[in-house]
Design an enzyme around this catalytic site. Sequence first.
Site, mmCIF file in Angstrom:
data_model
loop_
_atom_site.group_PDB
_atom_site.id
_atom_site.type_symbol
_atom_site.label_atom_id
_atom_site.label_comp_id
_atom_site.label_asym_id
_atom_site.label_seq_id
_atom_site.Cartn_x
_atom_site.Cartn_y
_atom_site.Cartn_z
ATOM 1 N N ASP A 1 65.653 40.398 -14.280
ATOM 2 C CA ASP A 1 64.711 40.747 -15.348
ATOM 3 C C ASP A 1 64.622 42.253 -15.541
ATOM 4 O O ASP A 1 64.956 43.044 -14.648
ATOM 5 C CB ASP A 1 63.324 40.168 -15.068
ATOM 6 N N ASP B 1 68.204 49.117 -14.391
ATOM 7 C CA ASP B 1 67.265 48.531 -13.433
ATOM 8 C C ASP B 1 67.072 47.068 -13.832
ATOM 9 O O ASP B 1 66.231 46.773 -14.667
ATOM 10 C CB ASP B 1 65.943 49.295 -13.478
ATOM 11 N N GLU C 1 61.112 40.119 -10.878
ATOM 12 C CA GLU C 1 60.842 41.204 -9.926
ATOM 13 C C GLU C 1 59.863 42.204 -10.507
ATOM 14 O O GLU C 1 58.966 42.696 -9.806
ATOM 15 C CB GLU C 1 62.156 41.897 -9.558
ATOM 16 N N GLU C 2 60.027 42.497 -11.783
ATOM 17 C CA GLU C 2 59.250 43.559 -12.421
ATOM 18 C C GLU C 2 57.765 43.239 -12.552
ATOM 19 O O GLU C 2 56.953 44.144 -12.746
ATOM 20 C CB GLU C 2 59.823 43.874 -13.808
#
Length: 388
Positions: free
Chosen positions: A90, A118, A152-153
Amino acid sequence: MLINEQRLLQTFCELVRIASPSCYEAAVASYCQQVLQEQRWQVSIDDSAVITGSDTGNLIATLPASDAAFGFSVEAFGGFKELFFSAHMDTVVPAEGIKPVVKDGIIRSVGDTILGGDDKAGIAALLELAYVLADNPNIKHPQITLIFSVQEEIGLNGAKALDAQTVMRMKGQPCFVLDAGGKPGTIVNGAPYQLSFFAKIIGKAAHAGIAPEQGISAIECASSAIARMRLGRLDNQTTANVGTISGGMANNIVAEECVLTGECRSHEEARAEMVKQQLHDSIIASGKDFAAETIVKWEENYKGFFMPNDHPVLEYCLSKAKLIGLKTFVEVSGGGADTNIYAANGACALSLGTGMSKIHTTDEELAVSDLNDLARYCLALATYDLGH
Protein backbone atom coordinates in the site's frame (compact mmCIF):
# COMPACT_ATOMS: atom_id res chain seq x y z
CA MET A 1 26.56 -8.70 -12.93
CA LEU A 2 23.37 -10.69 -12.42
CA ILE A 3 20.99 -7.81 -11.71
CA ASN A 4 19.25 -6.66 -14.89
CA GLU A 5 19.07 -2.92 -14.24
CA GLN A 6 16.83 -2.17 -17.22
CA ARG A 7 14.34 -4.86 -16.16
CA LEU A 8 14.47 -3.65 -12.56
CA LEU A 9 13.67 -0.07 -13.55
CA GLN A 10 10.85 -1.25 -15.80
CA THR A 11 9.40 -3.35 -12.97
CA PHE A 12 9.51 -0.41 -10.59
CA CYS A 13 7.80 1.91 -13.05
CA GLU A 14 5.11 -0.67 -13.78
CA LEU A 15 4.48 -1.11 -10.06
CA VAL A 16 4.12 2.58 -9.26
CA ARG A 17 1.68 3.05 -12.11
CA ILE A 18 -0.66 0.62 -10.31
CA ALA A 19 -2.61 2.64 -7.75
CA SER A 20 -2.61 0.87 -4.39
CA PRO A 21 -3.73 3.18 -1.58
CA SER A 22 -4.27 1.42 1.73
CA CYS A 23 -7.15 -1.08 1.56
CA TYR A 24 -6.89 -1.34 -2.24
CA GLU A 25 -3.78 -3.44 -2.82
CA ALA A 26 -5.33 -6.25 -4.92
CA ALA A 27 -4.03 -5.05 -8.30
CA VAL A 28 -0.44 -4.92 -7.05
CA ALA A 29 -0.85 -8.32 -5.39
CA SER A 30 -2.09 -9.75 -8.70
CA TYR A 31 0.89 -8.29 -10.59
CA CYS A 32 3.37 -9.71 -8.08
CA GLN A 33 1.64 -13.08 -7.94
CA GLN A 34 1.89 -13.48 -11.70
CA VAL A 35 5.59 -12.56 -11.78
CA LEU A 36 6.50 -14.85 -8.89
CA GLN A 37 4.54 -17.83 -10.17
CA GLU A 38 6.21 -17.46 -13.55
CA GLN A 39 9.57 -17.66 -11.72
CA ARG A 40 8.41 -20.89 -10.02
CA TRP A 41 7.74 -19.54 -6.55
CA GLN A 42 4.98 -21.02 -4.39
CA VAL A 43 2.54 -18.12 -3.95
CA SER A 44 -0.49 -17.74 -1.70
CA ILE A 45 -2.71 -14.95 -0.42
CA ASP A 46 -3.54 -15.27 3.27
CA ASP A 47 -6.98 -14.64 4.76
CA SER A 48 -6.01 -11.41 6.53
CA ALA A 49 -8.52 -9.44 4.42
CA VAL A 50 -11.24 -10.79 6.69
CA ILE A 51 -9.58 -8.87 9.53
CA THR A 52 -8.18 -5.82 7.72
CA GLY A 53 -10.99 -5.18 5.25
CA SER A 54 -8.52 -4.77 2.34
CA ASP A 55 -9.50 -6.07 -1.09
CA THR A 56 -6.74 -8.67 -0.78
CA GLY A 57 -4.76 -10.45 1.89
CA ASN A 58 -1.00 -10.43 2.36
CA LEU A 59 0.94 -12.10 -0.45
CA ILE A 60 3.32 -14.84 0.72
CA ALA A 61 5.76 -16.40 -1.74
CA THR A 62 8.29 -19.14 -0.98
CA LEU A 63 11.20 -20.56 -2.95
CA PRO A 64 12.61 -23.83 -1.53
CA ALA A 65 16.32 -24.06 -0.79
CA SER A 66 18.67 -24.80 -3.66
CA ASP A 67 19.56 -28.42 -4.24
CA ALA A 68 22.17 -29.89 -1.88
CA ALA A 69 24.11 -30.96 -4.97
CA PHE A 70 25.08 -27.32 -5.45
CA GLY A 71 26.84 -27.30 -2.08
CA PHE A 72 24.15 -25.50 -0.08
CA SER A 73 24.54 -25.73 3.69
CA VAL A 74 22.75 -24.02 6.54
CA GLU A 75 26.12 -23.07 8.00
CA ALA A 76 26.86 -20.92 4.94
CA PHE A 77 24.01 -18.66 6.00
CA GLY A 78 24.93 -18.30 9.66
CA GLY A 79 22.85 -21.33 10.58
CA PHE A 80 19.61 -19.78 9.32
CA LYS A 81 17.31 -22.33 7.69
CA GLU A 82 15.02 -19.74 6.10
CA LEU A 83 15.32 -16.08 5.15
CA PHE A 84 12.33 -13.75 5.11
CA PHE A 85 12.05 -10.50 3.17
CA SER A 86 9.14 -8.10 3.48
CA ALA A 87 7.78 -4.98 1.80
CA HIS A 88 4.32 -3.41 1.86
CA MET A 89 2.02 -3.03 -1.12
CA ASP A 90 0.00 0.00 0.00
CA THR A 91 0.90 3.65 -0.44
CA VAL A 92 -0.31 6.95 0.89
CA VAL A 93 -2.33 9.26 -1.36
CA PRO A 94 -2.48 10.92 -3.88
CA ALA A 95 -1.76 7.65 -5.68
CA GLU A 96 -4.05 7.66 -8.73
CA GLY A 97 -2.45 8.15 -12.13
CA ILE A 98 1.19 8.09 -11.06
CA LYS A 99 3.47 8.85 -14.00
CA PRO A 100 7.11 8.07 -13.21
CA VAL A 101 9.74 10.20 -14.91
CA VAL A 102 13.46 9.39 -15.00
CA LYS A 103 15.79 12.34 -15.39
CA ASP A 104 19.47 12.62 -14.50
CA GLY A 105 19.36 9.28 -12.72
CA ILE A 106 16.47 10.25 -10.44
CA ILE A 107 12.93 8.83 -10.58
CA ARG A 108 10.10 11.20 -9.68
CA SER A 109 6.42 11.56 -10.46
CA VAL A 110 5.33 14.39 -12.74
CA GLY A 111 4.55 16.31 -9.54
CA ASP A 112 0.83 15.89 -8.90
CA THR A 113 1.09 12.55 -7.06
CA ILE A 114 3.45 10.68 -4.81
CA LEU A 115 5.96 8.40 -6.53
CA GLY A 116 5.24 5.28 -4.49
CA GLY A 117 8.83 4.27 -3.81
CA ASP A 118 7.55 3.71 -0.29
CA ASP A 119 7.43 0.76 -0.62
CA LYS A 120 7.44 -0.30 -4.25
CA ALA A 121 11.21 0.10 -4.36
CA GLY A 122 11.33 -2.82 -1.95
CA ILE A 123 8.86 -4.87 -3.98
CA ALA A 124 10.71 -4.21 -7.24
CA ALA A 125 14.02 -5.27 -5.71
CA LEU A 126 12.51 -8.52 -4.47
CA LEU A 127 10.87 -9.30 -7.80
CA GLU A 128 14.28 -8.76 -9.42
CA LEU A 129 15.69 -11.24 -6.90
CA ALA A 130 13.09 -13.74 -8.10
CA TYR A 131 14.04 -13.14 -11.74
CA VAL A 132 17.76 -13.59 -11.02
CA LEU A 133 17.29 -16.83 -9.09
CA ALA A 134 15.11 -18.22 -11.87
CA ASP A 135 17.69 -17.23 -14.49
CA ASN A 136 20.53 -18.76 -12.45
CA PRO A 137 19.29 -22.03 -10.93
CA ASN A 138 22.77 -23.07 -9.72
CA ILE A 139 23.01 -20.24 -7.21
CA LYS A 140 23.07 -21.52 -3.63
CA HIS A 141 20.38 -20.19 -1.32
CA PRO A 142 18.34 -21.28 1.69
CA GLN A 143 14.56 -21.34 1.61
CA ILE A 144 13.40 -17.78 0.94
CA THR A 145 9.99 -16.35 1.74
CA LEU A 146 8.71 -12.96 0.60
CA ILE A 147 5.89 -11.20 2.45
CA PHE A 148 4.11 -8.36 0.68
CA SER A 149 1.81 -6.85 3.27
CA VAL A 150 -1.31 -4.69 3.14
CA GLN A 151 -2.25 -1.60 5.15
CA GLU A 152 1.20 -0.83 6.52
CA GLU A 153 0.61 2.89 6.13
CA ILE A 154 -2.51 2.96 8.31
CA GLY A 155 -1.40 0.92 11.29
CA LEU A 156 0.76 -2.07 10.22
CA ASN A 157 -2.53 -3.95 9.94
CA GLY A 158 -1.46 -6.53 7.38
CA ALA A 159 1.56 -7.58 9.43
CA LYS A 160 -0.61 -7.80 12.54
CA ALA A 161 -3.04 -10.12 10.71
CA LEU A 162 -0.39 -12.28 9.00
CA ASP A 163 -1.39 -15.94 8.92
CA ALA A 164 -0.34 -17.97 11.95
CA GLN A 165 1.65 -20.58 10.03
CA THR A 166 3.96 -17.96 8.52
CA VAL A 167 4.34 -16.26 11.90
CA MET A 168 5.44 -19.55 13.44
CA ARG A 169 8.01 -20.17 10.69
CA MET A 170 9.48 -16.70 11.22
CA LYS A 171 10.38 -17.28 14.87
CA GLY A 172 14.13 -17.08 15.33
CA GLN A 173 14.76 -16.52 11.62
CA PRO A 174 16.08 -13.37 9.89
CA CYS A 175 13.48 -11.02 8.44
CA PHE A 176 14.68 -8.12 6.30
CA VAL A 177 12.03 -5.42 5.92
CA LEU A 178 12.76 -3.17 2.95
CA ASP A 179 11.08 -0.06 4.28
CA ALA A 180 13.51 2.43 5.78
CA GLY A 181 14.94 5.75 4.70
CA GLY A 182 18.61 6.08 3.90
CA LYS A 183 20.64 4.48 1.15
CA PRO A 184 21.00 0.71 0.81
CA GLY A 185 23.47 -0.26 3.51
CA THR A 186 21.44 1.59 6.14
CA ILE A 187 20.27 -0.85 8.82
CA VAL A 188 17.64 0.13 11.38
CA ASN A 189 18.17 -2.06 14.43
CA GLY A 190 15.70 -0.42 16.79
CA ALA A 191 12.33 1.33 16.85
CA PRO A 192 10.06 2.58 19.65
CA TYR A 193 6.97 1.35 21.43
CA GLN A 194 3.94 3.40 20.42
CA LEU A 195 0.78 4.00 22.46
CA SER A 196 -2.10 6.16 21.27
CA PHE A 197 -5.12 7.61 23.05
CA PHE A 198 -8.66 8.71 22.25
CA ALA A 199 -10.18 11.04 24.83
CA LYS A 200 -13.74 12.32 24.88
CA ILE A 201 -14.62 15.16 27.23
CA ILE A 202 -18.30 15.77 27.94
CA GLY A 203 -19.27 19.10 29.46
CA LYS A 204 -22.59 20.94 29.42
CA ALA A 205 -24.04 23.11 26.68
CA ALA A 206 -25.31 26.61 27.39
CA HIS A 207 -25.89 29.86 25.51
CA ALA A 208 -22.50 31.55 25.31
CA GLY A 209 -23.95 35.07 25.44
CA ILE A 210 -26.93 34.73 27.78
CA ALA A 211 -25.90 32.10 30.35
CA PRO A 212 -22.30 30.93 29.88
CA GLU A 213 -21.97 30.30 33.63
CA GLN A 214 -24.55 27.52 33.30
CA GLY A 215 -22.33 25.60 30.85
CA ILE A 216 -19.21 23.49 31.17
CA SER A 217 -16.89 24.02 28.22
CA ALA A 218 -15.42 20.74 27.03
CA ILE A 219 -12.99 22.69 24.85
CA GLU A 220 -11.71 24.70 27.79
CA CYS A 221 -11.35 21.50 29.77
CA ALA A 222 -9.41 19.91 26.91
CA SER A 223 -7.16 22.98 26.70
CA SER A 224 -6.45 22.69 30.40
CA ALA A 225 -5.56 19.02 29.95
CA ILE A 226 -3.16 19.81 27.12
CA ALA A 227 -1.53 22.54 29.22
CA ARG A 228 -0.79 19.95 31.92
CA MET A 229 0.87 17.55 29.48
CA ARG A 230 4.55 17.30 28.73
CA LEU A 231 4.72 17.16 24.94
CA GLY A 232 7.32 17.07 22.19
CA ARG A 233 10.72 15.44 22.68
CA LEU A 234 10.90 14.43 26.32
CA ASP A 235 14.34 12.79 26.11
CA ASN A 236 16.50 11.20 23.43
CA GLN A 237 14.30 8.10 23.37
CA THR A 238 10.83 9.47 24.11
CA THR A 239 8.23 11.73 22.47
CA ALA A 240 4.61 12.70 23.13
CA ASN A 241 2.08 14.50 20.96
CA VAL A 242 -1.53 15.65 20.78
CA GLY A 243 -2.44 15.06 17.16
CA THR A 244 -6.05 16.23 16.82
CA ILE A 245 -8.62 18.23 18.76
CA SER A 246 -12.23 18.71 17.66
CA GLY A 247 -15.43 19.82 19.31
CA GLY A 248 -18.14 22.38 19.66
CA MET A 249 -21.10 23.24 17.43
CA ALA A 250 -21.29 27.03 17.12
CA ASN A 251 -19.69 30.22 18.43
CA ASN A 252 -22.72 31.02 20.57
CA ILE A 253 -22.84 27.64 22.32
CA VAL A 254 -20.62 26.57 25.20
CA ALA A 255 -19.04 23.42 23.78
CA GLU A 256 -20.59 20.29 25.23
CA GLU A 257 -18.13 17.79 23.74
CA CYS A 258 -14.51 17.75 22.69
CA VAL A 259 -12.34 14.91 21.40
CA LEU A 260 -8.56 14.67 21.70
CA THR A 261 -6.27 12.13 20.12
CA GLY A 262 -2.56 11.71 20.60
CA GLU A 263 0.31 9.36 21.21
CA CYS A 264 3.53 8.67 23.03
CA ARG A 265 6.60 6.73 21.93
CA SER A 266 9.72 5.48 23.63
CA HIS A 267 12.44 2.96 22.99
CA GLU A 268 12.00 1.88 26.61
CA GLU A 269 8.71 0.15 27.39
CA ALA A 270 8.65 1.32 31.01
CA ARG A 271 9.25 4.91 29.93
CA ALA A 272 6.41 4.69 27.39
CA GLU A 273 4.10 3.51 30.16
CA MET A 274 5.17 6.39 32.42
CA VAL A 275 4.41 8.97 29.74
CA LYS A 276 1.11 7.29 28.98
CA GLN A 277 0.14 7.63 32.64
CA GLN A 278 1.11 11.31 32.72
CA LEU A 279 -1.00 12.07 29.65
CA HIS A 280 -3.90 10.07 31.04
CA ASP A 281 -3.72 11.72 34.45
CA SER A 282 -3.69 15.18 32.83
CA ILE A 283 -7.01 14.51 31.12
CA ILE A 284 -8.62 13.02 34.22
CA ALA A 285 -7.42 15.84 36.48
CA SER A 286 -8.75 18.54 34.16
CA GLY A 287 -12.06 16.72 33.96
CA LYS A 288 -12.36 16.85 37.72
CA ASP A 289 -11.42 20.53 37.83
CA PHE A 290 -14.17 21.38 35.36
CA ALA A 291 -16.71 18.83 36.63
CA ALA A 292 -16.72 17.30 33.14
CA GLU A 293 -17.01 13.65 32.25
CA THR A 294 -13.88 12.15 30.67
CA ILE A 295 -13.59 8.93 28.69
CA VAL A 296 -10.03 7.91 27.81
CA LYS A 297 -9.13 4.86 25.73
CA TRP A 298 -5.60 3.68 24.99
CA GLU A 299 -4.24 1.34 22.32
CA GLU A 300 -0.82 -0.23 21.97
CA ASN A 301 -0.11 0.30 18.28
CA TYR A 302 3.08 -1.71 18.28
CA LYS A 303 5.91 -2.87 20.52
CA GLY A 304 9.42 -1.60 20.15
CA PHE A 305 12.43 -3.68 19.23
CA PHE A 306 16.21 -3.46 19.47
CA MET A 307 18.88 -5.74 18.01
CA PRO A 308 22.38 -5.32 19.50
CA ASN A 309 25.34 -4.81 17.19
CA ASP A 310 26.81 -8.23 17.98
CA HIS A 311 23.65 -10.12 17.02
CA PRO A 312 24.41 -12.71 14.30
CA VAL A 313 21.70 -11.36 11.98
CA LEU A 314 23.00 -7.81 12.18
CA GLU A 315 26.56 -9.02 11.67
CA TYR A 316 25.33 -11.00 8.64
CA CYS A 317 23.74 -7.85 7.17
CA LEU A 318 26.88 -5.81 7.72
CA SER A 319 29.16 -8.43 6.19
CA LYS A 320 27.00 -8.80 3.08
CA ALA A 321 26.79 -5.04 2.58
CA LYS A 322 30.54 -4.65 2.84
CA LEU A 323 31.18 -7.55 0.46
CA ILE A 324 29.29 -5.76 -2.31
CA GLY A 325 30.82 -2.38 -1.52
CA LEU A 326 27.95 -0.64 0.27
CA LYS A 327 28.67 1.85 3.03
CA THR A 328 26.92 0.75 6.20
CA PHE A 329 25.04 2.80 8.77
CA VAL A 330 23.37 1.28 11.83
CA GLU A 331 20.75 3.45 13.50
CA VAL A 332 17.58 3.41 15.57
CA SER A 333 14.38 4.96 14.26
CA GLY A 334 11.69 7.10 15.83
CA GLY A 335 9.01 5.50 13.65
CA GLY A 336 7.40 2.12 13.40
CA ALA A 337 7.20 -0.39 10.53
CA ASP A 338 6.09 -3.95 9.91
CA THR A 339 9.46 -4.77 11.46
CA ASN A 340 8.03 -3.98 14.90
CA ILE A 341 5.29 -6.57 14.45
CA TYR A 342 7.57 -9.29 13.11
CA ALA A 343 10.08 -8.70 15.92
CA ALA A 344 7.32 -8.88 18.54
CA ASN A 345 6.29 -12.22 17.03
CA GLY A 346 9.80 -13.61 17.50
CA ALA A 347 11.53 -12.97 14.17
CA CYS A 348 15.04 -11.52 14.04
CA ALA A 349 13.77 -8.50 12.15
CA LEU A 350 15.60 -5.45 10.84
CA SER A 351 14.56 -2.57 8.59
CA LEU A 352 16.80 -1.86 5.63
CA GLY A 353 17.28 1.44 3.81
CA THR A 354 15.88 1.54 0.29
CA GLY A 355 17.00 4.98 -0.89
CA MET A 356 13.47 6.40 -0.64
CA SER A 357 13.47 10.16 -0.13
CA LYS A 358 10.85 12.87 0.55
CA ILE A 359 8.26 10.16 1.05
CA HIS A 360 4.56 10.93 1.49
CA THR A 361 4.94 14.07 -0.62
CA THR A 362 4.57 14.95 -4.29
CA ASP A 363 8.32 15.68 -4.27
CA GLU A 364 9.16 12.03 -3.52
CA GLU A 365 12.18 10.71 -5.41
CA LEU A 366 14.39 7.66 -5.77
CA ALA A 367 17.83 7.42 -7.34
CA VAL A 368 18.15 4.70 -9.96
CA SER A 369 21.55 3.81 -8.47
CA ASP A 370 19.93 3.22 -5.08
CA LEU A 371 17.29 0.97 -6.62
CA ASN A 372 20.07 -1.04 -8.26
CA ASP A 373 22.05 -1.23 -5.02
CA LEU A 374 18.96 -2.37 -3.14
CA ALA A 375 18.45 -5.24 -5.57
CA ARG A 376 22.14 -6.18 -5.34
CA TYR A 377 21.90 -6.15 -1.55
CA CYS A 378 18.82 -8.40 -1.57
CA LEU A 379 20.65 -10.84 -3.85
CA ALA A 380 23.70 -10.82 -1.58
CA LEU A 381 21.58 -11.40 1.53
CA ALA A 382 19.62 -14.21 -0.10
CA THR A 383 22.46 -16.18 -1.66
CA TYR A 384 25.82 -17.72 -0.99
CA ASP A 385 26.99 -16.59 -4.42
CA LEU A 386 27.01 -12.84 -4.08
CA GLY A 387 26.05 -12.25 -7.71
CA HIS A 388 27.99 -9.07 -8.31
